[in-house]
Design a protein around this motif. Sequence first.
Motif, PDB file in Angstrom:
ATOM      1  N   ALA A   1       0.836  -1.209   0.000  1.00  0.00           N
ATOM      2  CA  ALA A   1       0.000   0.000   0.000  1.00  0.00           C
ATOM      3  C   ALA A   1       0.862   1.246   0.000  1.00  0.00           C
ATOM      4  CB  ALA A   1      -0.897  -0.002   1.232  1.00  0.00           C
ATOM      5  N   ALA A   2       1.970   1.196   0.741  1.00  0.00           N
ATOM      6  CA  ALA A   2       2.794   2.392   0.879  1.00  0.00           C
ATOM      7  C   ALA A   2       3.911   2.404  -0.141  1.00  0.00           C
ATOM      8  CB  ALA A   2       3.361   2.462   2.284  1.00  0.00           C
ATOM      9  N   THR A   3       3.633   1.852  -1.320  1.00  0.00           N
ATOM     10  CA  THR A   3       4.654   1.867  -2.357  1.00  0.00           C
ATOM     11  C   THR A   3       5.113   3.297  -2.589  1.00  0.00           C
ATOM     12  OG1 THR A   3       3.649  -0.007  -3.445  1.00  0.00           O
ATOM     13  CG2 THR A   3       5.155   1.298  -4.749  1.00  0.00           C
ATOM     14  N   PRO A   4       6.407   3.507  -2.549  1.00  0.00           N
ATOM     15  CA  PRO A   4       6.883   4.866  -2.763  1.00  0.00           C
ATOM     16  C   PRO A   4       6.449   5.403  -4.113  1.00  0.00           C
ATOM     17  CG  PRO A   4       8.672   3.249  -2.792  1.00  0.00           C
ATOM     18  CD  PRO A   4       7.455   2.561  -2.302  1.00  0.00           C
ATOM     19  N   ALA A   5       6.335   6.691  -4.169  1.00  0.00           N
ATOM     20  CA  ALA A   5       5.805   7.338  -5.359  1.00  0.00           C
ATOM     21  C   ALA A   5       6.827   7.328  -6.491  1.00  0.00           C
ATOM     22  CB  ALA A   5       5.379   8.754  -5.023  1.00  0.00           C
ATOM     23  N   ALA A   6       7.317   6.125  -6.823  1.00  0.00           N
ATOM     24  CA  ALA A   6       8.372   6.026  -7.823  1.00  0.00           C
ATOM     25  C   ALA A   6       7.865   6.404  -9.203  1.00  0.00           C
ATOM     26  CB  ALA A   6       8.925   4.605  -7.846  1.00  0.00           C
ATOM     27  N   ALA A   7       6.535   6.257  -9.387  1.00  0.00           N
ATOM     28  CA  ALA A   7       6.005   6.525 -10.715  1.00  0.00           C
ATOM     29  C   ALA A   7       5.854   8.023 -10.993  1.00  0.00           C
ATOM     30  CB  ALA A   7       4.653   5.837 -10.878  1.00  0.00           C
ATOM     31  N   GLU A   8       5.873   8.811  -9.921  1.00  0.00           N
ATOM     32  CA  GLU A   8       5.741  10.253 -10.141  1.00  0.00           C
ATOM     33  C   GLU A   8       6.922  10.781 -10.934  1.00  0.00           C
ATOM     34  OE1 GLU A   8       5.384  12.373  -6.517  1.00  0.00           O
ATOM     35  OE2 GLU A   8       3.567  11.292  -5.912  1.00  0.00           O
ATOM     36  N   PRO A   9       6.672  11.745 -11.780  1.00  0.00           N
ATOM     37  CA  PRO A   9       7.791  12.265 -12.549  1.00  0.00           C
ATOM     38  C   PRO A   9       8.846  12.861 -11.629  1.00  0.00           C
ATOM     39  CG  PRO A   9       5.842  13.662 -12.781  1.00  0.00           C
ATOM     40  CD  PRO A   9       5.414  12.433 -12.075  1.00  0.00           C
ATOM     41  N   ALA A  10      10.077  12.428 -11.835  1.00  0.00           N
ATOM     42  CA  ALA A  10      11.160  12.932 -11.005  1.00  0.00           C
ATOM     43  C   ALA A  10      11.423  14.388 -11.357  1.00  0.00           C
ATOM     44  CB  ALA A  10      12.416  12.109 -11.233  1.00  0.00           C
TER      45      ALA A  10
ATOM     46  N   PRO B   1       4.230   6.753   1.939  1.00  0.00           N
ATOM     47  CA  PRO B   1       3.482   7.489   0.921  1.00  0.00           C
ATOM     48  C   PRO B   1       3.591   9.005   1.088  1.00  0.00           C
ATOM     49  CG  PRO B   1       1.991   6.500   2.530  1.00  0.00           C
ATOM     50  CD  PRO B   1       3.354   6.020   2.867  1.00  0.00           C
ATOM     51  N   ASP B   2       3.732   9.472   2.320  1.00  0.00           N
ATOM     52  CA  ASP B   2       3.745  10.914   2.557  1.00  0.00           C
ATOM     53  C   ASP B   2       4.819  11.274   3.563  1.00  0.00           C
ATOM     54  OD1 ASP B   2       1.530  11.947   0.997  1.00  0.00           O
ATOM     55  OD2 ASP B   2       0.306  10.664   2.295  1.00  0.00           O
ATOM     56  N   VAL B   3       5.441  12.407   3.357  1.00  0.00           N
ATOM     57  CA  VAL B   3       6.315  12.947   4.399  1.00  0.00           C
ATOM     58  C   VAL B   3       5.938  14.397   4.645  1.00  0.00           C
ATOM     59  CG1 VAL B   3       8.282  11.399   4.049  1.00  0.00           C
ATOM     60  CG2 VAL B   3       8.088  13.458   2.655  1.00  0.00           C
ATOM     61  N   GLU B   4       6.067  14.807   5.893  1.00  0.00           N
ATOM     62  CA  GLU B   4       5.780  16.190   6.286  1.00  0.00           C
ATOM     63  C   GLU B   4       7.101  16.906   6.522  1.00  0.00           C
ATOM     64  OE1 GLU B   4       2.654  17.369   6.828  1.00  0.00           O
ATOM     65  OE2 GLU B   4       1.653  15.454   6.407  1.00  0.00           O
ATOM     66  N   GLN B   5       7.057  18.232   6.411  1.00  0.00           N
ATOM     67  CA  GLN B   5       8.270  19.006   6.655  1.00  0.00           C
ATOM     68  C   GLN B   5       8.784  18.815   8.085  1.00  0.00           C
ATOM     69  OE1 GLN B   5      10.204  20.925   4.503  1.00  0.00           O
ATOM     70  NE2 GLN B   5       8.972  19.880   2.952  1.00  0.00           N
ATOM     71  N   SER B   6       7.879  18.462   9.003  1.00  0.00           N
ATOM     72  CA  SER B   6       8.292  18.307  10.405  1.00  0.00           C
ATOM     73  C   SER B   6       8.708  16.868  10.729  1.00  0.00           C
ATOM     74  CB  SER B   6       7.139  18.717  11.314  1.00  0.00           C
ATOM     75  OG  SER B   6       6.005  17.910  11.028  1.00  0.00           O
ATOM     76  N   ASP B   7       8.706  15.988   9.715  1.00  0.00           N
ATOM     77  CA  ASP B   7       9.048  14.587   9.979  1.00  0.00           C
ATOM     78  C   ASP B   7      10.545  14.443  10.221  1.00  0.00           C
ATOM     79  OD1 ASP B   7       6.616  13.362   9.958  1.00  0.00           O
ATOM     80  OD2 ASP B   7       6.619  12.955   7.801  1.00  0.00           O
ATOM     81  N   ASP B   8      10.860  13.519  11.155  1.00  0.00           N
ATOM     82  CA  ASP B   8      12.242  13.223  11.497  1.00  0.00           C
ATOM     83  C   ASP B   8      12.631  11.912  10.791  1.00  0.00           C
ATOM     84  OD1 ASP B   8      14.667  12.751  13.019  1.00  0.00           O
ATOM     85  OD2 ASP B   8      13.446  11.434  14.275  1.00  0.00           O
ATOM     86  N   PHE B   9      13.807  11.907  10.185  1.00  0.00           N
ATOM     87  CA  PHE B   9      14.221  10.772   9.350  1.00  0.00           C
ATOM     88  C   PHE B   9      14.228   9.456  10.128  1.00  0.00           C
ATOM     89  CE2 PHE B   9      17.498   8.167   7.209  1.00  0.00           C
ATOM     90  CZ  PHE B   9      16.957   8.126   5.947  1.00  0.00           C
TER      91      PHE B   9
END
Lengths: 607, 70
Positions: A504-513, A533-541
Amino acid sequence: MTTFAEPSTAATAAATATTIATADLLARLREVVGAHPGRAAVHAVDGSLDFAELDRRSAGLARALRGAGVRRGDRVGVHLARTADLPVALLAAWRAGAAYVPLDPAYPAERIAFMAADARLAAVVSADAEPPVPAGVPVLRPGAHAEEDRSAEFAPHPLDSAYVIYTSGSTGRPKGVEVPHGAVAGLAAALELSGAYRPEPAVVAWNASVSFDASVQQWIRICRGDTLVVIDDTQRAEPARLVRLLAEHGVTDLDLTPSHWQLLREPLAGARVPRLFMGGEPVPTRTWRELADAGIDALNLYGPTECTVDAVTAPITGPGPHLGEPLPGVRAHLLDARLAPVTAAGAVGELYLAGPGLAHGYPGHPGLTAGRFIADPFAPEPGARMYRTGDQARRSADGLLEYVGRVDRQVKLRGFRIELGEVEHALGALAGVTAAAVTLYEAAPGDHRLAGYVSGAAGRPADLLSELRRALPAHLVPSTVTVLDALPLTPNGKVDHGALPAPAATPAAAEPAAAGGVDEQVAEVWRTVLGVPDVEQSDDFLSLGGHSLAALRVVHLLRRKLNVELQLRDLLDAADLAGFTAAVRRAAAAGPAAARPTLTARREAVR
Amino acid sequence: MSNPFEDDNSGYLVLVNDENQHSLWPVWIDVPAGWTTVHGEAPRQECLDWIETNWTDIRPASLLATIDQR
């Protein structure tokens, strides 16, 4: 000194007619200490030891262990980071007559506690005051030192156990593999006879975690007088730093997985490349050709933990990957479903291994042991055993032994041996989960990951993953978990792994780079590498599941994508995605990355 | 490719050598030299259960004998 006589057999894979003389490694170490007391034995972040000091410290700790009640045939847990204390503690366990059991401090406490109880440890060496081991087990500091002891220096019998190393277990719990001293001494002798270990003293990087048996062929070299450079976790995580360390100590021999090589090949370009010992997973064709074409001195090493690290080896030369030939003393058989030798070129068989390198088996699991370590009908001596590897192989038309795949659900991921069944058990044990399945999928070419699937009234995938991290070491935790109404089943009611949907959380590899600006591109790389699938600006790696290899991939991808000179620190020091993006902008403003240099051979001698 | 040690529908033996090491063994393949049948023919799981009960320490008998002398 013990001699293993290994006459040749009419085995399917060419067995080498060899007699290996194997002195026990502690006796060899005593010779080195006597002859070269001032030679450097260990370099580590916390200091260096010469051979006299290594001898003094390991003898003192061994006496302290005996004082704590450790006796021949016991097991001693070693719960230490990658420091100079580590080889001291391993040798001390041996000198006390015990087998060592690695307990990686980075593993979840639950996992360490399980291994400590399962191995019935007689003592633990730890830098922590309270390591997660059963109550009543004596805990010694690595600097513990006892002077008085009336017992003589311990001389192991070849059948005395040297270590118990835990591997992933298909039934949901890790299983120990118990390996005797004769097998370890035989490994050193075989690698010397084959030319993999050169006669002159080497400077060896200790790269693999002590929890994995690849470390054995690295650290035991201290017993033949080689100098050990203990690489710690931060040095290991940063390729440029690791390369500087190799140069600083003049490292001549480096063990690594093909995945790790991918991260080191650029920083190593133009530098003197040590002899490479590659193992843990099949060498990809592209890597094989790259090394062969550049004339890099490299060996492919294949072998299960159950056969003491290495069984079959090949120089990485020629057109493509192959396993090579058995090491001296090893007999390899390619057998069919009737246990008959497979002789036709190209025909696939299962690989069975025999010889003095076989482990005792899985302590506490006699049934499992008896099903994998089986009577050997091809042995020259009666009553011998062979190990059923579960690896499929074939002979090519020109006679080369080639790896084909597994007969079961064991996978190799970045060199880690993983039973998918173990991850499924752990996932299935989480609250609210009624059924679980785990598969390996390819998120992008060459980028393999674990995907978990659950059914039931399970919580959010992110919560399931963070619960799983409390039970399993990082390499066993899937990148994604997908919640399904029900798992797909085959007609006979088993989970149909082939019918599971894409994660389900397949990275958005298909999006145009490169669609957006720097912000979007950095976010895109995080999504790809972390598999979210999503990252926020406040997310910590790190809290998104990022580990050191993932961090390296982020830096690597952005260097390529944006042509910026980024360091791993830029990512690890950033508090969140916004902070890291700012660092990327600063790096971009500072100028382009250095051009990618080509790999050049620095081979000094061709065997 | 099926494996002769993984067939739940076949009969098995339990073999033992001089070191008291145990081996599961398919009944339809000749017993190798140096091994004695101690259980079976029986279904696979029954043989494994028998081994779990009767072989408590997987280390070689000659080693255990010297350790016990301490």
